[in-house]
Motif scaffolding. Structure first.
Motif, PDB file in Angstrom:
ATOM      1  N   PRO A  53       0.864  -1.165  -0.017  1.00 11.07           N
ATOM      2  CA  PRO A  53       0.151   0.072  -0.068  1.00 11.07           C
ATOM      3  C   PRO A  53       0.733   1.325   0.170  1.00 11.07           C
ATOM      4  CG  PRO A  53      -0.461  -1.341   1.929  1.00 11.07           C
ATOM      5  CD  PRO A  53       0.770  -1.847   1.112  1.00 11.07           C
ATOM      6  N   GLU A  54       0.275   2.300  -0.368  1.00  7.94           N
ATOM      7  CA  GLU A  54       0.956   3.705  -0.253  1.00  7.94           C
ATOM      8  C   GLU A  54       1.303   4.097   0.986  1.00  7.94           C
ATOM      9  OE1 GLU A  54       2.122   5.518  -3.155  1.00  7.94           O
ATOM     10  OE2 GLU A  54       1.364   3.609  -4.310  1.00  7.94           O
ATOM     11  N   ALA A  55       2.264   5.161   1.180  1.00  2.64           N
ATOM     12  CA  ALA A  55       2.608   5.361   2.529  1.00  2.64           C
ATOM     13  C   ALA A  55       1.601   6.091   3.339  1.00  2.64           C
ATOM     14  CB  ALA A  55       3.788   6.531   2.369  1.00  2.64           C
ATOM     15  N   GLY A  56       0.635   6.771   2.900  1.00  4.00           N
ATOM     16  CA  GLY A  56      -0.305   7.286   3.502  1.00  4.00           C
ATOM     17  C   GLY A  56      -1.513   6.261   4.235  1.00  4.00           C
ATOM     18  N   ALA A  57      -1.440   5.142   3.502  1.00  2.80           N
ATOM     19  CA  ALA A  57      -2.601   3.880   4.245  1.00  2.80           C
ATOM     20  C   ALA A  57      -1.399   3.344   5.425  1.00  2.80           C
ATOM     21  CB  ALA A  57      -2.750   3.200   2.848  1.00  2.80           C
ATOM     22  N   TRP A  58      -0.401   3.344   5.143  1.00  2.00           N
ATOM     23  CA  TRP A  58       0.431   2.577   6.170  1.00  2.00           C
ATOM     24  C   TRP A  58       0.532   3.490   7.559  1.00  2.00           C
ATOM     25  CZ3 TRP A  58       3.083  -1.723   6.174  1.00  2.00           C
ATOM     26  CH2 TRP A  58       3.174  -2.336   5.127  1.00  2.00           C
ATOM     27  N   ILE A  59       0.264   4.674   7.466  1.00  2.00           N
ATOM     28  CA  ILE A  59      -0.028   5.426   8.791  1.00  2.00           C
ATOM     29  C   ILE A  59      -1.217   4.605   9.618  1.00  2.00           C
ATOM     30  CG2 ILE A  59      -0.201   7.496   9.980  1.00  2.00           C
ATOM     31  CD1 ILE A  59       1.143   8.633   7.777  1.00  2.00           C
ATOM     32  N   ALA A  60      -2.340   4.447   9.036  1.00  2.30           N
ATOM     33  CA  ALA A  60      -3.361   3.841   9.772  1.00  2.30           C
ATOM     34  C   ALA A  60      -3.105   2.489   9.954  1.00  2.30           C
ATOM     35  CB  ALA A  60      -4.704   4.000   8.781  1.00  2.30           C
ATOM     36  N   THR A  61      -2.256   1.716   9.027  1.00  2.00           N
ATOM     37  CA  THR A  61      -1.906   0.372   9.381  1.00  2.00           C
ATOM     38  C   THR A  61      -1.060   0.101  10.368  1.00  2.00           C
ATOM     39  OG1 THR A  61      -2.068  -0.003   6.908  1.00  2.00           O
ATOM     40  CG2 THR A  61      -1.082  -1.596   8.233  1.00  2.00           C
ATOM     41  N   VAL A  62      -0.221   0.953  10.803  1.00  2.00           N
ATOM     42  CA  VAL A  62       0.523   0.828  11.734  1.00  2.00           C
ATOM     43  C   VAL A  62      -0.056   0.790  13.321  1.00  2.00           C
ATOM     44  CG1 VAL A  62       2.531   1.871  13.193  1.00  2.00           C
ATOM     45  CG2 VAL A  62       2.873   1.636  10.697  1.00  2.00           C
ATOM     46  N   LEU A  63      -1.250   1.740  13.256  1.00  2.00           N
ATOM     47  CA  LEU A  63      -1.861   1.903  14.242  1.00  2.00           C
ATOM     48  C   LEU A  63      -3.098   1.260  14.975  1.00  2.00           C
ATOM     49  CD1 LEU A  63      -1.661   6.032  14.317  1.00  2.00           C
ATOM     50  CD2 LEU A  63       0.143   4.177  15.748  1.00  2.00           C
ATOM     51  N   HIS A 106      -3.653 -10.431   1.913  1.00  2.00           N
ATOM     52  CA  HIS A 106      -2.700  -9.294   1.563  1.00  2.00           C
ATOM     53  C   HIS A 106      -2.193  -9.372   0.306  1.00  2.00           C
ATOM     54  CE1 HIS A 106      -2.410  -9.228   5.964  1.00  2.00           C
ATOM     55  NE2 HIS A 106      -1.867  -7.758   5.883  1.00  2.00           N
ATOM     56  N   TYR A 107      -3.320  -9.249  -0.695  1.00  2.00           N
ATOM     57  CA  TYR A 107      -2.892  -9.515  -2.258  1.00  2.00           C
ATOM     58  C   TYR A 107      -2.767  -8.161  -2.848  1.00  2.00           C
ATOM     59  CZ  TYR A 107      -2.395 -11.043  -6.872  1.00  2.00           C
ATOM     60  OH  TYR A 107      -1.886 -11.358  -8.210  1.00  2.00           O
ATOM     61  N   TYR A 108      -1.554  -7.917  -2.709  1.00  2.00           N
ATOM     62  CA  TYR A 108      -0.941  -6.523  -3.638  1.00  2.00           C
ATOM     63  C   TYR A 108      -0.078  -7.013  -5.044  1.00  2.00           C
ATOM     64  CZ  TYR A 108      -2.419  -3.816   0.410  1.00  2.00           C
ATOM     65  OH  TYR A 108      -3.168  -3.347   1.414  1.00  2.00           O
ATOM     66  N   SER A 109       0.583  -7.980  -4.709  1.00  2.00           N
ATOM     67  CA  SER A 109       1.374  -8.935  -5.743  1.00  2.00           C
ATOM     68  C   SER A 109       1.815 -10.204  -4.993  1.00  2.00           C
ATOM     69  CB  SER A 109       2.491  -8.106  -5.912  1.00  2.00           C
ATOM     70  OG  SER A 109       3.269  -8.011  -4.988  1.00  2.00           O
ATOM     71  N   LEU A 110       2.045 -11.165  -5.879  1.00  2.00           N
ATOM     72  CA  LEU A 110       2.532 -12.494  -5.410  1.00  2.00           C
ATOM     73  C   LEU A 110       3.648 -12.256  -4.665  1.00  2.00           C
ATOM     74  CD1 LEU A 110       2.031 -15.481  -5.591  1.00  2.00           C
ATOM     75  CD2 LEU A 110       3.595 -15.366  -7.778  1.00  2.00           C
ATOM     76  N   GLN A 111       4.561 -11.365  -4.643  1.00  2.00           N
ATOM     77  CA  GLN A 111       5.801 -11.170  -3.987  1.00  2.00           C
ATOM     78  C   GLN A 111       5.258 -10.832  -2.461  1.00  2.00           C
ATOM     79  OE1 GLN A 111       7.679  -8.351  -6.377  1.00  2.00           O
ATOM     80  NE2 GLN A 111       9.232 -10.125  -7.289  1.00  2.00           N
ATOM     81  N   TYR A 112       4.341  -9.810  -2.497  1.00  2.00           N
ATOM     82  CA  TYR A 112       3.897  -9.225  -1.236  1.00  2.00           C
ATOM     83  C   TYR A 112       3.340 -10.361  -0.287  1.00  2.00           C
ATOM     84  CZ  TYR A 112       2.344  -5.679   2.039  1.00  2.00           C
ATOM     85  OH  TYR A 112       1.866  -4.929   3.329  1.00  2.00           O
ATOM     86  N   MET A 113       2.588 -11.176  -1.270  1.00  2.00           N
ATOM     87  CA  MET A 113       1.933 -12.288  -0.470  1.00  2.00           C
ATOM     88  C   MET A 113       2.895 -13.370   0.193  1.00  2.00           C
ATOM     89  SD  MET A 113      -1.238 -13.309  -2.975  1.00  2.00           S
ATOM     90  CE  MET A 113      -1.586 -14.847  -2.290  1.00  2.00           C
ATOM     91  N   MET A 114       4.014 -13.270  -0.505  1.00  2.00           N
ATOM     92  CA  MET A 114       5.170 -14.392  -0.157  1.00  2.00           C
ATOM     93  C   MET A 114       5.758 -13.719   1.264  1.00  2.00           C
ATOM     94  SD  MET A 114       7.131 -15.506  -3.383  1.00  2.00           S
ATOM     95  CE  MET A 114       6.497 -16.051  -4.962  1.00  2.00           C
ATOM     96  N   ILE A 115       6.033 -12.408   1.192  1.00  2.00           N
ATOM     97  CA  ILE A 115       6.310 -12.012   2.435  1.00  2.00           C
ATOM     98  C   ILE A 115       5.464 -11.775   3.573  1.00  2.00           C
ATOM     99  CG2 ILE A 115       7.267  -9.597   3.515  1.00  2.00           C
ATOM    100  CD1 ILE A 115       8.245  -8.877   0.255  1.00  2.00           C
ATOM    101  N   THR A 116       4.215 -11.493   3.306  1.00  2.00           N
ATOM    102  CA  THR A 116       3.180 -11.604   4.374  1.00  2.00           C
ATOM    103  C   THR A 116       2.878 -13.109   4.834  1.00  2.00           C
ATOM    104  OG1 THR A 116       1.438 -11.781   2.696  1.00  2.00           O
ATOM    105  CG2 THR A 116       2.114  -9.608   3.786  1.00  2.00           C
ATOM    106  N   PHE A 117       2.992 -14.133   3.944  1.00  2.00           N
ATOM    107  CA  PHE A 117       3.211 -15.389   4.343  1.00  2.00           C
ATOM    108  C   PHE A 117       4.219 -15.803   5.411  1.00  2.00           C
ATOM    109  CE2 PHE A 117       4.618 -19.813   4.070  1.00  2.00           C
ATOM    110  CZ  PHE A 117       3.465 -20.648   4.493  1.00  2.00           C
TER     111      PHE A 117
END
Length: 161
Positions: A53-63, A106-117
């Motif tokens: 996700p973009e940086a703006g979305a991450w702020i809510a994601t962290v909290l 967490h489907y942003y891409s296959l790579q991102y899914m591997m990292i989140t797995f």
């Protein structure tokens, strides 16, 4: 005879809480190293990237998001699987199922899914590790998840510069 994994778990339980959190947090990054070859292959073969996700979305994601995701991807599957006789006390299966669900959502891409797995494996194990005290299991998993998201936010901000 107890398995080697069980001995490591017992040894970790004897450590202080701060040491345990540090080990879980650092191991969540170490597990990502195991999926790096697959990330490289998907980039070369499929031309994907690992953008999240973009940086703006991450702020809510962290909290906020670690609370909801811990409930949905660690606590809920653990409780459901413990209530069902077929999967009761099959903690390895719980860790795998929890991680797969975590990655699929967490489907942003296959790579991102591997990292989140890979990160999901550590989060699920953390919840299992403290499962005898559900509040501690939940809060510790939220803390580690929030710390991981914080590091991702910092990396994302510096990457944009």
């Amino acid at each position: 005879m107890r398995s080697r994994r069980w001995k490591l778990t017992l040894r970790l339980k004897r450590k202080s809480y701060l040491t345990q959190i540090s080990i879980f947090y650092l191991s969540s990054f170490a597990f990502v190293l195991f999926v790096l070859p697959f990330i490289y292959l998907t980039d070369k073969i499929l031309g994907e990237n690992s953008n999240g996700p973009e940086a703006g979305a991450w702020i809510a994601t962290v909290l906020v998001t670690p609370f909801f995701e811990t409930f949905l991807f660690q606590r809920l599957p653990f409780n459901r699987m413990q209530n069902w006789s077929l999967t009761r006390n099959k903690y390895g299966l719980y860790i795998l199922v929890s991680s797969v669900i975590f990655a699929l959502c967490h489907y942003y891409s296959l790579q991102y899914m591997m990292i989140t797995f890979a990160g999901g494996l550590v989060l699920a194990y953390t919840y299992f590790f403290y499962c005898k005290t559900p509040k501690v299991a939940f809060c510790t998993t939220v803390l580690i998840h929030g710390l991981r998201n914080s590091m991702a936010l910092i990396a994302l901000i510096f990457d944009k510069r």
